[in-house]
Design a protein around this motif. Structure first.
Motif, PDB file in Angstrom:
ATOM      1  N   GLN A  61       1.223  -1.045  -0.003  1.00 42.12           N
ATOM      2  CA  GLN A  61       0.068  -0.103  -0.022  1.00 42.12           C
ATOM      3  C   GLN A  61       0.898   1.001   0.201  1.00 42.12           C
ATOM      4  OE1 GLN A  61      -3.955   0.730  -0.092  1.00 42.12           O
ATOM      5  NE2 GLN A  61      -3.090   2.322  -0.309  1.00 42.12           N
ATOM      6  N   SER A  97      -2.802   7.247   1.292  1.00 44.79           N
ATOM      7  CA  SER A  97      -3.693   6.330   2.385  1.00 44.79           C
ATOM      8  C   SER A  97      -3.670   6.336   3.944  1.00 44.79           C
ATOM      9  CB  SER A  97      -3.928   4.479   2.323  1.00 44.79           C
ATOM     10  OG  SER A  97      -3.366   4.013   1.733  1.00 44.79           O
ATOM     11  N   ALA A 152      -6.483  -0.317   8.011  1.00 39.84           N
ATOM     12  CA  ALA A 152      -6.226  -1.200   6.888  1.00 39.84           C
ATOM     13  C   ALA A 152      -5.796  -2.627   7.331  1.00 39.84           C
ATOM     14  CB  ALA A 152      -4.242  -0.838   6.650  1.00 39.84           C
ATOM     15  N   HIS A 169      -5.367  -7.536   3.200  1.00 39.48           N
ATOM     16  CA  HIS A 169      -5.211  -5.645   3.889  1.00 39.48           C
ATOM     17  C   HIS A 169      -6.767  -4.171   2.978  1.00 39.48           C
ATOM     18  CE1 HIS A 169      -3.840  -3.831  -0.274  1.00 39.48           C
ATOM     19  NE2 HIS A 169      -3.050  -5.044  -0.428  1.00 39.48           N
ATOM     20  N   ASP A 193      -7.722  -0.491   1.889  1.00 36.59           N
ATOM     21  CA  ASP A 193      -7.671   0.843   1.901  1.00 36.59           C
ATOM     22  C   ASP A 193      -8.608   1.227   1.933  1.00 36.59           C
ATOM     23  OD1 ASP A 193      -8.629   1.638  -0.478  1.00 36.59           O
ATOM     24  OD2 ASP A 193      -7.108   1.342  -1.725  1.00 36.59           O
ATOM     25  N   GLY A 231      -4.534   0.826  -4.932  1.00 35.86           N
ATOM     26  CA  GLY A 231      -3.621   1.745  -4.376  1.00 35.86           C
ATOM     27  C   GLY A 231      -2.733   2.450  -5.018  1.00 35.86           C
ATOM     28  N   ALA A 271       1.969  -3.211  -4.883  1.00 32.52           N
ATOM     29  CA  ALA A 271       1.697  -1.974  -5.534  1.00 32.52           C
ATOM     30  C   ALA A 271       2.078  -1.936  -7.128  1.00 32.52           C
ATOM     31  CB  ALA A 271       1.811  -0.581  -4.494  1.00 32.52           C
TER      32      ALA A 271
END
Lengths: 756, 244, 84
Positions: free
Chosen positions: A435, A439, A486, A563, A565, A653, B221
């Motif tokens: 992430q 955030s 989270a 996880h 966000d 993310g 990510a």
């Protein structure tokens, strides 16, 4: 003949008559200049914590997961599967105010050394920054320099800077705050403590040559308020060399993890003096240091200068004679100087040699342990009030246009996106970032396991100013809430306590109150304080900063895949506010931005409620019942909703490739929301007022019942649904505001306009 | 992937002092079952028999003086030059790209970003030439989403050389928008004609500013678009091996 | 007039670039290199409207150096003025 130092010399170095008398008693007569210089630094506020030690004992510091609490270079927490995290935060406020780029850069360098000194590979950095208002050119210069310095140093090291926070308040104008936090991963069995041992072992200095950097630097700078003499202190600025530090990381981790050295300590404030005396003191041994053997960058340095120099990128290691060659070989491979400068003795004395003469001879334990303790009588400041602000129309007229008020809040530097800063940081290196910044929490995986770790930084200085106890407690609760949103379980805290001059009763009162607030919250949330730093004397021209007890918190995942966000995910998802619906104007961003005031009584955190709320959110995340979860903080409910809508353009993310673009990439469209609030007299406060213990979550309609069941008797309000491309809020039939998300995004990303 | 389960392709990742994406490149390659990977130390002169060399990202020698200026004189670089001259595949990522231009293995140079700041951002890359050993797993016009992170990624080259490069298909990747259209808004550093990656005339030396090694796992990510570049190298060398 | 400004790291301030280059040159066969300091060279023209005396120009350029071109906290500077 070694010169002896009298009381006048002691006072010139900032020692009091009582402290000088104590030194004479320990030394059995007048100290030498080298000895006096060493005492003056080791007994400075910065090194001895003389004002804070008596209060800090209040913190909970142990627990089943805590492998190392305060007292070492970093705290260490068991995160499962034999892995542990070493973490710490440290301030570099004063050096950054003098030279923002190098000050911040060396701040990063120092905290990273604290982590790998333990044997841990630094895997993450976060930076918590405070400046004056951006309308001031000097503040923009400081911000630019500090962010640039963090980027310069951290990026070069290859440590991802994944988060942090930046706030702007007039109280930081003359005294910016730069709190650098770092954490590293280590096998729990491999933790190395900075303890000298083994009489006859070598004392080895590794890394950069020693110059006159920061002579009296951190130690003196950090112990005095800023005033007109600031200019004169400039020549002691330290320049960071991240390239050498990168080589140091690799070489030292090899030395530590393969057990080539007995122990290691980094040279931070007070340089060789503090590192050698602390290692000797903890090991109940003595150290003989030959100052004349230290490799110098500048000729003609005096022994006392060598002992207190704060040249960066240096490490002190204790090495068995049989392993010296191996250690030198590894350092050679990394092109690092590696010099034997002394040996471990059984004398329990820190003894400084200079070309055959003993120029200093100090009982190591008494130097480290018998520093003075000062407890200032505390005085409650006059400006504090016991009642919340009475919001009558006369003093707080409600705004005519709530949409405009929301836009004004989203554009406020304290709320607006800090992309300008974090895009300068490499947040992806090491290939663990799950992430990215922007955030509630930064999330990383632990390679080779399904596990993960998460980090959050929090502190609302304005709240701490209005009530240091409540504000500090709220900072802990918010950091934990961010992690819980989270999906991570909060497990430990590192703190950076930034305050004014502790010799003043009001400041000392703020400090005591904040420590109490942190302690209570950490007890309730089961997050012991494992490491930290106190930074006093954050004042300029007699004006103290807002008390700013910055909380850095670690959260853990057994399965990082869960996880979550804060971004809205799908059309039709139900939006729920978990936690009390009422918001207050006291100390809020709304109060500051819209009314230009800072006053009132900030709401107190109900810790029992907070604990239950966070447990429910985590459980819902773990069961994959939620699509998003976002802490409701500065700017209240409306800003939380707007942020979730804005983030929708970047699912998972991700982020916009072009920050100026009006349309999000790939998803093709924004997700807005249609929400309704209950009938209240002041809808503006329901939208923009602030209160702790509130989280905005979304879930699929089919999961609403399960989420409600998990929430139990927690305040639970279905606000509306994710829909359309606008954020629309109503109260009954009345439309309070309706704004396209693209427009909200534009103002939210407008920070660069203020920096031009 | 061939059904005959060919020998894994042997990669080498060079480690300069100050390299910091060496471990990431090593990790990325190790996620491919069809590859093995070793580190190559900058003071060595032996490439250990690897079939493809990666010069990783980072700040070799602190990026002091100029990015890649000191690294190019490392002992290993003579071996890399010889390897390239023999047709060996060399991939330079970010600082590795800078080093390849300093060493004269690739044309042009990488100068300071026009924004004058380090920039870490996801960018879209249009595959301009899929007929190289580094892009053959892509189609021309494909859009890859990969992170950039650099301070000196602004590619520059004289017009004559650029014209020759374009004629010869040496412009391999360009910064573009999500629809594959190159343009200023999608260009993070001001590179001439939005160039993100190039190869040499013989197409066996390739440099790119974005970091494909940070985009090989969908759970992270960075996404996984970078896999296709490593897969291209593996495919190229696997086919070559099977053919030989 | 033409102005040439030379900026170097202050004496006593660490110069990581200089140290690194100093280590690299012997590897190329150049022995005996010491005291490498890496700074900046800046050239500019200074022709304020209405002209300026040499003395005033020196004052102004010094001001430019102190306030922007150099960082006096860590850098020294010298400059030359050339009429024409």
């Amino acid at each position: 003949m070694t010169r002896r130092a009298d009381l006048a010399a002691a006072e010139a170095l900032g020692l009091t008559a009582e402290e000088y008398a104590k030194i004479c008693e320990i030394q059995g007569g007048e100290p030498t200049y080298v000895e006096l210089a060493i005492y003056s630094l080791m007994w400075s506020e910065h090194c001895s914590y003389k004002h804070s030690r008596p209060v800090l004992g209040r913190f909970p510091t142990s627990g089943p997961r805590i492998l190392q609490g305060p007292g070492e270079n970093a705290g260490v927490i068991d995160v499962g599967d034999g892995w542990a995290v070493a973490m710490k935060v440290e301030s570099h406020n004063h050096p950054s105010a003098v030279e923002p780029f190098q000050g911040a850069a060396t701040g990063v360098g120092g905290i990273v050394r604290d982590i790998f000194t333990m044997g841990a590979r630094p895997c993450v950095s976060l930076d918590s920054l405070r400046f004056g208002e951006l309308s001031e050119p000097r503040q923009r210069f400081l911000l630019d320099g500090v962010v640039g310095g963090i980027a310069h140093y951290g990026n070069c090291l290859g440590i991802p800077t994944v988060g942090g926070e930046i706030y702007f308040e007039p109280s930081y104008e003359g005294n910016c705050l730069v709190n650098a936090m770092s954490a590293g991963l280590i096998r729990a069995d491999d933790i190395v403590r900075a303890v000298a041992a083994g009489v006859g072992n070598h004392v080895v200095l590794i890394g950069s040559k020693t110059g006159r950097d920061g002579i009296g630097g951190a130690s003196v700078l950090a112990s005095q308020e800023f005033d007109e003499t600031l200019e004169e202190k400039r020549p002691s600025v330290q320049v960071g060399d991240p390239f050498t530090e990168k080589k140091l990381i690799e070489a030292c981790l090899e030395l530590l993890n393969d057990h080539h050295v007995v122990s290691m300590q980094d040279l931070g404030a007070a340089g060789l003096t503090s590192s050698s005396s602390e290692m000797a003191s903890k090991g109940f041994v003595g150290l003989d240091i030959h100052a004349d053997r230290v490799p110098l960058r500048e000729a003609d340095m005096e022994p006392w200068e060598i002992m207190i120099s704060e040249s960066q990128e240096r490490m002190l290691a204790i090495v068995e004679p049989a392993k010296l060659e191996t250690v030198q070989g590894i350092c050679e491979r990394w092109d690092l100087d590696c010099t034997v400068i002394g040996e471990v003795t059984d004398t329990k004395m820190l003894r400084i040699h200079w070309h055959g003469e003993v120029v200093g001879d100090i009982p190591a334990r008494r130097l480290a342990d018998e520093s003075p303790v000062i407890r200032t009588p505390s005085v409650k400041p006059d400006y504090l009030v016991d009642e919340p602000v009475a919001v009558d129309d006369a003093s707080y007229p409600p705004p005519k246009d709530l949409g405009a008020a929301l836009a004004e809040l989203l554009a406020a530097p304290n709320i607006a996106s800090k992309r300008w800063a974090w895009e300068q940081y490499d947040y992806i290196v090491q290939a663990n970032t799950v992430q990215i910044p922007g955030s509630d929490a930064a999330v990383l995986r632990i390679k080779g396991t399904g596990r993960g770790i998460a980090f959050a930084n929090d502190c609302n200085g304005r709240h701490c100013y209005l009530d240091p106890y409540r504000g500090a407690k709220a900072a802990v609760a918010e950091a934990a809430r961010n992690l819980s949103c989270a999906g991570a379980l909060p497990v430990a805290v590192t703190d950076c306590l930034n305050f004014g001059n502790p010799e003043k009763g009001e400041i000392y009162w703020q400090f005591e109150q904040a420590v109490e607030g942190i302690a209570e919250a950490c007890e309730a949330l089961d997050t012991p304080v494992v490491s930290g730093n106190v930074s006093f004397y954050n004042e300029s021209f007699g004006q103290a900063i807002y008390p700013t007890p910055m909380i850095g918190m670690l959260g853990i995942y057994d399965d990082v895949d869960i996880h979550l966000d804060g971004a809205f995910k799908d059309e039709g998802d139900v939006i729920v506010l978990l936690g009390p619906p009422a918001g207050f104007v006291d100390g809020s961003e709304y109060q500051k931005v819209h009314y230009g005031r800072v006053e009132g009584r900030v709401p107190d955190v109900d810790l029992a409620l907070e604990v239950r709320l966070q447990a429910a959110v985590r459980e819902a995340v773990a069961r994959r019942l939620l699509k998003s979860a976002h802490d409701c903080a500065e700017g209240g409910l409306a800003v939380a909703l707007a942020e979730s809508a804005i983030a929708s353009g970047a699912p998972g993310g991700a982020q916009w490739t072009d920050p100026a673009a009006a349309k999000p990439e790939r998803s093709g469209r924004w997700l807005g929301a249609d929400v309704t609030i209950g009938a209240v007299e002041r809808p503006d406060l329901a939208l923009f007022g602030e209160a702790p213990s509130r989280v905005v979550v979304t879930c699929a309609p089919g999961d609403l019942e399960a989420v409600h069941a998990l929430a139990g008797d927690l305040p639970f309000a279905v606000l509306g649904v994710v829909t359309g491309e606008s954020l629309r809020c109503t109260m009954g039939d009345e439309e309070l505001l309706a704004l396209p998300v693209s427009e909200l995004h534009g103002v939210y990303e407008s920070l660069p306009d203020r920096l031009a | 992937m061939s059904s005959a389960s060919p020998q894994p392709v042997r990669f080498g990742v060079v480690v300069f002092p100050g390299s910091n994406c060496d471990a990431d490149a090593h990790h990325a390659i190790s996620t491919f079952p069809g590859a093995t990977v070793d580190y190559l130390w900058h003071k060595d002169t032996d490439l250990k028999g690897v079939q493809a060399v990666v010069l990783p990202g980072g700040f070799s020698y602190g990026d002091y003086l100029r990015c890649g200026a000191i690294a190019r004189f490392s002992p290993i670089m003579q071996a890399v030059k010889d390897f390239a001259a023999d047709g060996g595949l060399v991939m330079g990522i970010c600082n590795g790209f800078q080093t390849l231009t300093e060493a004269g293995l690739l044309p042009g140079a990488l100068i300071r970003n026009t924004g004058l700041k380090f920039v870490c951002r996801y960018v879209n890359l249009r595959v301009e030439n899929a007929e190289t050993p580094f892009t053959r797993a892509c189609d021309e016009g494909d859009v890859l989403r990969i992170v950039v992170k650099h301070n000196e990624g602004n590619y520059t080259v004289d017009p004559e050389t650029l014209a020759a490069m374009k004629a010869n298909g040496q412009v391999v990747l360009r910064y573009c928008d999500a629809d594959g259209v190159p343009g200023d808004a999608a260009n993070p550093n001001g590179a001439v004609e939005h160039i993100a990656g190039i190869c040499n005339e013989t197409r066996n030396v390739f440099g790119m500013m974005p970091h494909p090694e940070n985009s090989v796992e969908a759970a992270l990510a960075g996404g996984a678009d970078g896999r296709r570049l490593f897969q291209s190298i593996i495919d190229t060398l696997t086919v070559a091996e099977v053919a030989s | 007039m033409k102005v040439r400004v030379t900026i170097t790291p202050k004496q006593g301030i660490l110069d990581p670039q200089g140290v690194t280059v100093e280590r690299a040159l012997p590897a190329l066969g150049f022995q005996g290199v010491t005291d490498v300091r890496i700074g900046k060279h800046i050239e500019l023209r200074y022709d304020p409207p209405g002209g300026v005396s040499a003395e005033q120009a020196r004052t102004d350029v010094d001001d430019m150096c102190r306030r922007l071109l150099a960082n006096p906290i860590i850098e020294d500077y010298t400059f030359e003025l050339d009429e024409g």
